[in-house]
Design an enzyme around this catalytic site. Structure first.
Site, PDB file in Angstrom:
ATOM      1  N   GLY B  90       0.858  -1.176   0.000  1.00  0.00           N
ATOM      2  CA  GLY B  90       0.000   0.000   0.000  1.00  0.00           C
ATOM      3  C   GLY B  90       0.887   1.217   0.000  1.00  0.00           C
ATOM      4  O   GLY B  90       1.905   1.238  -0.682  1.00  0.00           O
ATOM      5  N   SER B 122       5.714  -5.542  -1.128  1.00  0.00           N
ATOM      6  CA  SER B 122       5.724  -4.138  -1.569  1.00  0.00           C
ATOM      7  C   SER B 122       6.109  -3.189  -0.419  1.00  0.00           C
ATOM      8  O   SER B 122       7.243  -3.231   0.037  1.00  0.00           O
ATOM      9  CB  SER B 122       4.374  -3.807  -2.207  1.00  0.00           C
ATOM     10  OG  SER B 122       4.406  -2.586  -2.869  1.00  0.00           O
ATOM     11  N   ALA B 123       5.192  -2.371   0.081  1.00  0.00           N
ATOM     12  CA  ALA B 123       5.533  -1.467   1.194  1.00  0.00           C
ATOM     13  C   ALA B 123       6.034  -2.254   2.412  1.00  0.00           C
ATOM     14  O   ALA B 123       6.938  -1.811   3.123  1.00  0.00           O
ATOM     15  CB  ALA B 123       4.325  -0.614   1.586  1.00  0.00           C
ATOM     16  N   HIS B 159       8.767  -3.313  -6.871  1.00  0.00           N
ATOM     17  CA  HIS B 159       8.187  -3.032  -8.203  1.00  0.00           C
ATOM     18  C   HIS B 159       9.235  -2.404  -9.116  1.00  0.00           C
ATOM     19  O   HIS B 159       8.915  -1.516  -9.916  1.00  0.00           O
ATOM     20  CB  HIS B 159       6.989  -2.062  -8.115  1.00  0.00           C
ATOM     21  CG  HIS B 159       5.864  -2.508  -7.239  1.00  0.00           C
ATOM     22  ND1 HIS B 159       4.924  -3.426  -7.638  1.00  0.00           N
ATOM     23  CD2 HIS B 159       5.530  -2.162  -5.964  1.00  0.00           C
ATOM     24  CE1 HIS B 159       4.049  -3.612  -6.650  1.00  0.00           C
ATOM     25  NE2 HIS B 159       4.404  -2.851  -5.623  1.00  0.00           N
ATOM     26  N   GLU B 194       9.015  -7.207 -10.170  1.00  0.00           N
ATOM     27  CA  GLU B 194       7.783  -7.939  -9.860  1.00  0.00           C
ATOM     28  C   GLU B 194       7.930  -9.409 -10.209  1.00  0.00           C
ATOM     29  O   GLU B 194       8.450  -9.746 -11.269  1.00  0.00           O
ATOM     30  CB  GLU B 194       6.609  -7.315 -10.612  1.00  0.00           C
ATOM     31  CG  GLU B 194       6.302  -5.925 -10.090  1.00  0.00           C
ATOM     32  CD  GLU B 194       5.049  -5.332 -10.699  1.00  0.00           C
ATOM     33  OE1 GLU B 194       4.548  -5.861 -11.698  1.00  0.00           O
ATOM     34  OE2 GLU B 194       4.583  -4.311 -10.156  1.00  0.00           O
TER      35      GLU B 194
END
Lengths: 235, 235
Positions: B90, B122-123, B159, B194
């Site tokens: 997020g 991700s985050a 990413h 990714e």
């Protein structure tokens, strides 16, 4: 009366530094012979001197002298005395940190509000907004605050990019990121595409270039702005 | 001994949430029946409950229970008691702000260093690094610090995207942004594409998935890492 020109980018594809804005800048800076340049954002980490030289080279082609703010012992005073100001692009976190650390944020706000012509490109455009919170840049340095000049009643997302329907990349689109901003903040955001620029003069806001801009408001569907219809948040 | 799995993304193109990691996660979380989920990053602004449900739905398919950290009166204690922890993706600025405001950053660091299995996406991957300063996210909220868990001796750019030679967009590439980070900072950065993930287990760092990763070190040309050659900054 404020006089502001905010460009999404300094360079468009296939062009050279500021070349696409040349005719516009002749008019915008008419009557001004010297421009104070703020090189704090250091694109690709280039030095203040190198960056200022780049601005000098361009502005020489329209007969303007450029002087870098970093060459003054008192940068706040340089802003107060400036006949016109241009803040170049680069990293917004670095730019904002330097504006605060050098005591320039407040004098710059006052100068622009008092009518000193102000031009921004990319990061220099972003800081005209209420906050730097719609920048695309990496947080390479921790600024004392995200609050910026606030000389326009909105935020800007420079280099605005439309979602690519063909992309297989799962990182957030620009639109998703701005929507996340609006979950926590209510400042309207103008997504300004490359080749577009805003002019604020005589109390009017104009969109220039060939493209429309994308408008994001909290709790509303984003929409395209043709630059003619008045925006509800600019009075 | 630390046990960490750091995924660049939660979802790859054409897949569903975490589906590409299913077999890996069966192994990684073997022996664990309940995972503490940290939903603070709120992708697209979804609520903590909605986000936790998403994690619950996936982990149910491999027989694991998920409980959201926001359901505990004392989140720091929840971290201390957790058998395993997963931090979802997020907005990294929001995630880090919430970790600090809820007093979770330090307990989380201690738990991971003490061997509680930790998974990030991700985050949630970004915060395992020394700082959040190589995030791609927008600064939608001002965190008390950019310092993060530091349970790995580098930063991660999730990413990670290669420059597109055909692009006409003049915004900075990911590589340019990371180079700007290295003008001011010396923490090495792993650009994690990714579909790639890192595993730290038994003191070893492994790159998984089909792709190489891009390594950025201050003052050096970036290079591709096959995941086999030892990295100079991981000992």
């Amino acid at each position: 009366m404020k006089k502001i020109l905010l460009a999404s980018t300094s360079t468009i594809y296939g062009g050279t530094y500021l070349s696409y804005l040349k005719e516009e800048l002749k008019v915008f800076f008419a009557g001004v012979d010297e421009i104070l340049f703020i090189p704090y954002a250091r694109p690709s980490g280039i030095s203040h001197d190198e960056y200022t030289q780049k601005a000098k080279d361009f502005f020489a082609t329209i007969g303007k002298k450029v002087v870098g703010i970093h060459t003054f012992a008192n940068p706040a005073e340089a802003v107060k005395q400036a006949k016109a100001i241009f803040t170049g692009g680069g990293n917004t976190f670095l730019l904002v940190t330097q504006l605060y650390e050098n005591g320039v944020m407040e004098p710059l706000r006052e100068a622009v509000n008092a009518g000193t012509p102000y031009m921004g490109a990319s990061a220099g455009t972003n800081i005209a907004g209420q906050s730097m919170q719609t920048t695309n840049d990496m947080p390479i340095i921790y600024p004392p605050s995200f609050k910026t000049l606030g000389v326009v009643p909105f935020n800007i997302n420079p280099h605005y990019l439309d979602p690519d329907p063909k992309s297989k990349h799962k990182g957030e689109t620009r639109q998703t990121r701005i929507n996340e901003f609006h979950v926590l903040n209510d400042t309207p955001v103008i997504g300004l595409r490359e080749g577009s620029w805003l002019v604020i003069e005589n109390g009017k806001l104009t969109l220039k270039g060939k493209l429309t801009a994308r408008i994001f408001q909290q709790g509303q569907e984003p929409y395209e702005w043709d630059g003619k219809t008045p925006l509800p948040f600019f009075k």
